[in-house]
Design a protein around this motif. Structure first.
Motif, mmCIF file in Angstrom:
data_model
loop_
_atom_site.group_PDB
_atom_site.id
_atom_site.type_symbol
_atom_site.label_atom_id
_atom_site.label_comp_id
_atom_site.label_asym_id
_atom_site.label_seq_id
_atom_site.Cartn_x
_atom_site.Cartn_y
_atom_site.Cartn_z
ATOM 1 N N GLN A 39 -24.886 10.366 -1.452
ATOM 2 C CA GLN A 39 -24.594 9.619 -0.235
ATOM 3 C C GLN A 39 -24.751 8.137 -0.514
ATOM 4 N N ALA A 40 -23.660 7.426 -0.353
ATOM 5 C CA ALA A 40 -23.664 5.977 -0.503
ATOM 6 C C ALA A 40 -23.917 5.334 0.855
ATOM 7 N N PRO A 41 -24.394 4.100 0.889
ATOM 8 C CA PRO A 41 -24.662 3.435 2.172
ATOM 9 C C PRO A 41 -23.427 3.404 3.059
ATOM 10 N N GLY A 42 -23.595 3.827 4.308
ATOM 11 C CA GLY A 42 -22.511 3.780 5.261
ATOM 12 C C GLY A 42 -21.491 4.897 5.114
ATOM 13 N N LYS A 43 -21.748 5.823 4.198
ATOM 14 C CA LYS A 43 -20.814 6.925 3.977
ATOM 15 C C LYS A 43 -21.488 8.263 4.221
ATOM 16 N N GLU A 44 -20.667 9.276 4.417
ATOM 17 C CA GLU A 44 -21.192 10.615 4.597
ATOM 18 C C GLU A 44 -21.617 11.198 3.247
ATOM 19 N N ARG A 45 -22.523 12.169 3.331
ATOM 20 C CA ARG A 45 -22.945 12.865 2.122
ATOM 21 C C ARG A 45 -21.754 13.648 1.572
ATOM 22 N N GLU A 46 -21.567 13.574 0.259
ATOM 23 C CA GLU A 46 -20.410 14.224 -0.331
ATOM 24 C C GLU A 46 -20.791 15.114 -1.510
#
Length: 128
Positions: A39-46
């Motif tokens: 999970q990157a900042p501002g993004k959904e867990r992938e």
């Protein structure tokens, strides 16, 4: 129930490598499918990579194919993610997860929502 503890994250330059580890506390991974997510900042867990409970099948996100490798030790107590040729876009918190039951398909193993147990995460930062 399985408790998971990740380690191995850090700061690396683009093109470098890291190996993440995920240790099971109190039991082995037997009977669990295991996965790595990020999970990157501002993004959904992938989804990044997954391994079926018997170790017979592995699946990777397109972004990880050819660069990352999921594996586990023979005692089934530690899961690994070898990451090579790292890119700045790989920067994220990486999580290890476990799902009870026997599942073999990509659709059953790739969504984060399918997993019951999660580690606390380890930060990976790739500088350009």
């Amino acid at each position: 129930q399985v408790q998971l503890v990740e380690s191995g994250g850090g700061l690396v330059q683009a093109g470098g490598s890291l190996r993440l580890s995920c240790a099971a506390s109190g039991r082995t991974f037997s009977g669990y499918s295991m996965g790595w997510f990020r999970q990157a900042p501002g993004k959904e867990r992938e989804f990044v990579a997954t391994m079926t409970g018997n170790g017979g099948n592995t699946y990777y996100a397109d972004s990880a194919k050819g660069r990352f490798a999921i594996s586990r030790d023979s005692a089934k107590t530690t899961l690994y993610l070898q990451m090579n040729s790292l890119k700045p876009e790989d920067t994220a918190v990486y999580y290890c997860a476990a799902r009870g039951g026997y599942y073999t398909t990509y659709d059953a193993l790739s969504p984060p929502s399918k997993y019951n147990y999660w580690g606390q995460g380890t930060q990976v930062t790739v500088s350009s």
